[in-house]
Design an enzyme around this catalytic site. Structure first.
Site, short mmCIF file in Angstrom:
data_model
loop_
_atom_site.label_atom_id
_atom_site.label_comp_id
_atom_site.label_asym_id
_atom_site.label_seq_id
_atom_site.Cartn_x
_atom_site.Cartn_y
_atom_site.Cartn_z
CB ILE A 32 -0.94 -0.01 1.23
CG1 ILE A 32 -1.95 -1.15 1.12
CG2 ILE A 32 -1.64 1.34 1.40
CD1 ILE A 32 -2.77 -1.39 2.39
CG ASN A 45 1.27 2.26 4.73
OD1 ASN A 45 0.15 1.78 4.61
ND2 ASN A 45 2.37 1.71 4.20
CB SER A 64 -6.66 2.05 11.06
OG SER A 64 -7.22 1.11 11.95
CE1 TYR A 107 -1.83 -5.54 11.16
CE2 TYR A 107 -4.19 -5.99 11.16
CZ TYR A 107 -3.08 -5.45 10.54
OH TYR A 107 -3.19 -4.83 9.33
CE LYS A 110 -2.54 -1.91 11.25
NZ LYS A 110 -1.79 -0.85 10.56
CB THR A 120 0.31 -6.04 0.24
OG1 THR A 120 0.01 -6.49 1.58
CG2 THR A 120 -0.66 -4.95 -0.17
P1 NAD Z 1 3.70 -4.68 3.26
O1 NAD Z 1 4.31 -5.73 4.13
O2 NAD Z 1 3.68 -4.84 1.79
O3 NAD Z 1 4.35 -3.25 3.60
C1 NAD Z 1 4.67 -2.86 4.90
C2 NAD Z 1 5.98 -2.09 4.86
O4 NAD Z 1 6.27 -1.61 6.19
C3 NAD Z 1 7.17 -2.93 4.42
O5 NAD Z 1 7.87 -2.30 3.37
C4 NAD Z 1 8.03 -3.03 5.67
O6 NAD Z 1 9.43 -3.10 5.42
C5 NAD Z 1 7.65 -1.74 6.38
N1 NAD Z 1 7.96 -1.78 7.81
C6 NAD Z 1 7.72 -2.78 8.69
N2 NAD Z 1 8.19 -2.45 9.90
C7 NAD Z 1 8.73 -1.21 9.78
C8 NAD Z 1 9.36 -0.32 10.70
N3 NAD Z 1 9.57 -0.66 11.98
N4 NAD Z 1 9.79 0.88 10.24
C9 NAD Z 1 9.62 1.23 8.93
N5 NAD Z 1 9.05 0.42 8.03
C10 NAD Z 1 8.59 -0.78 8.45
O7 NAD Z 1 2.22 -4.53 3.84
P2 NAD Z 1 0.96 -3.67 3.35
O8 NAD Z 1 -0.13 -4.65 3.21
O9 NAD Z 1 1.26 -2.74 2.29
O10 NAD Z 1 0.68 -2.91 4.73
C11 NAD Z 1 0.78 -1.52 4.88
C12 NAD Z 1 -0.11 -1.12 6.04
O11 NAD Z 1 -1.45 -1.46 5.71
C13 NAD Z 1 0.20 -1.84 7.35
O12 NAD Z 1 0.08 -0.91 8.41
C14 NAD Z 1 -0.89 -2.88 7.44
O13 NAD Z 1 -1.18 -3.25 8.75
C15 NAD Z 1 -2.04 -2.14 6.78
N6 NAD Z 1 -3.12 -2.97 6.28
C16 NAD Z 1 -2.89 -3.86 5.28
C17 NAD Z 1 -3.94 -4.64 4.85
C18 NAD Z 1 -3.78 -5.64 3.75
O14 NAD Z 1 -4.72 -6.39 3.52
N7 NAD Z 1 -2.68 -5.68 3.04
C19 NAD Z 1 -5.21 -4.52 5.43
C20 NAD Z 1 -5.40 -3.58 6.42
C21 NAD Z 1 -4.34 -2.80 6.86
#
Ligand code: NAD
Length: 251
Positions: free
Chosen positions: A18, A90, A142, A156, A160, A191
């Protein structure tokens, strides 16, 4: 298209998923972008993609759970581009999967440190800069797990829900300072994070798909579109809001 020309956008977790999609959406709308992540290779790749879209981009290796690193991130962004108009907080991790009574304390601490404290730290230093420059927009990532429970991922879910609380508190505190603060609540977006939940198991992936009323997973770009709108003048009266981008799941 270039509605964010001469604006500066900062995205944490911008190396993947994202975050990366949002960096590229900001770039397409003309903003300069600052990519923060622990993943250096992925972060540099996002920067290269943003530059290929003809925008200025900077990667700053940052662990959002560490105050000194977040402070250095904001300083680097301001030194390079002079201001921060938009911030998407994020970066996040899924953490272990276990029932609450068996949940490992170490995983609890890590999830809360990154997903909740990390968002607070980013907001703290972004707000200091936005107050100095006279305004800005913050969006926090979130989740649907910020509004409803989910089995096996208590840390988690708690983190959130906490992000929603932080978003509302900050929105009220800075509403008269020309700073808007909102949260997106993504449903299941395809993702790498989702692959850590499914462990590559097709049956679990199918359950995720079936849980989405729309009948498919979301795309990272669909979450990014919501962030772009929240940052735009079109959302000028929207603050303290939680915007579900979830294919109807919370409905
Ligand atoms: P992703 O794993 O593709 O990306 C997350 C990124 O955060 C990664 O690049 C990772 O290296 C980075 N990261 C992790 N810990 C870190 C830290 N301590 N400092 C800096 N960077 C850090 O995941 P995504 O799905 O793109 O998730 C992005 C956000 O969206 C997250 O907060 C996740 O909880 C939220 N989210 C995702 C979904 C989903 O379905 N993918 C749904 C709801 C919420």
């Amino acid at each position: 298209m270039a509605q964010f020309m001469s604006k500066v956008a900062l995205v944490t977790g911008g190396a993947s998923g994202i975050g990366r999609a949002t960096v590229l959406a900001f770039a397409q709308h003309g903003a300069k972008v600052v990519v923060a992540d622990m993943d250096e290779a992925g972060g540099n790749e996002t920067v290269a993609l943003a530059r290929a879209a003809n925008t200025d981009a900077l990667f700053v290796r940052t662990d959002v759970s560490q105050a000194a690193q977040v402070q250095a991130l904001i300083a680097a962004a301001v030194e390079q581009f002079g201001r921060i108009d938009f911030a998407l907080n994020n970066a996040g991790i899924a953490g272990n999967q276990a029932l609450l009574a068996d949940y490992p304390e170490e995983s609890w601490d890590r999830v809360i440190d990154i997903n909740l404290k990390g968002v607070w730290l980013c907001m703290k230093y972004e707000l200091q800069q936005m107050l100095k420059q006279g305004g800005g927009v913050i969006v926090n990532t979130s989740s649907t797990a910020g509004q409803s429970g989910s089995r096996g991922v208590a840390a988690y879910v708690a983190s959130k829900h906490g992000v929603v609380g932080l978003t509302k508190a900050a929105a009220l505190e800075y509403a008269r300072k020309n700073i808007r603060v909102n949260a997106i609540l993504p449903g299941t977006i395809h993702t790498p994070l989702i692959d850590t939940f499914t462990g590559g198991d097709d049956r679990i992936m199918q359950q995720f798909v079936e849980a989405e009323p729309i009948g498919r997973l979301g795309r990272p770009e669909e979450a990014a579109n919501a962030v772009i709108w929240l940052c735009s003048d079109g959302a000028s009266f929207v603050t303290g809001a939680t915007l579900a981008v979830d294919g109807g799941r919370l409905a």
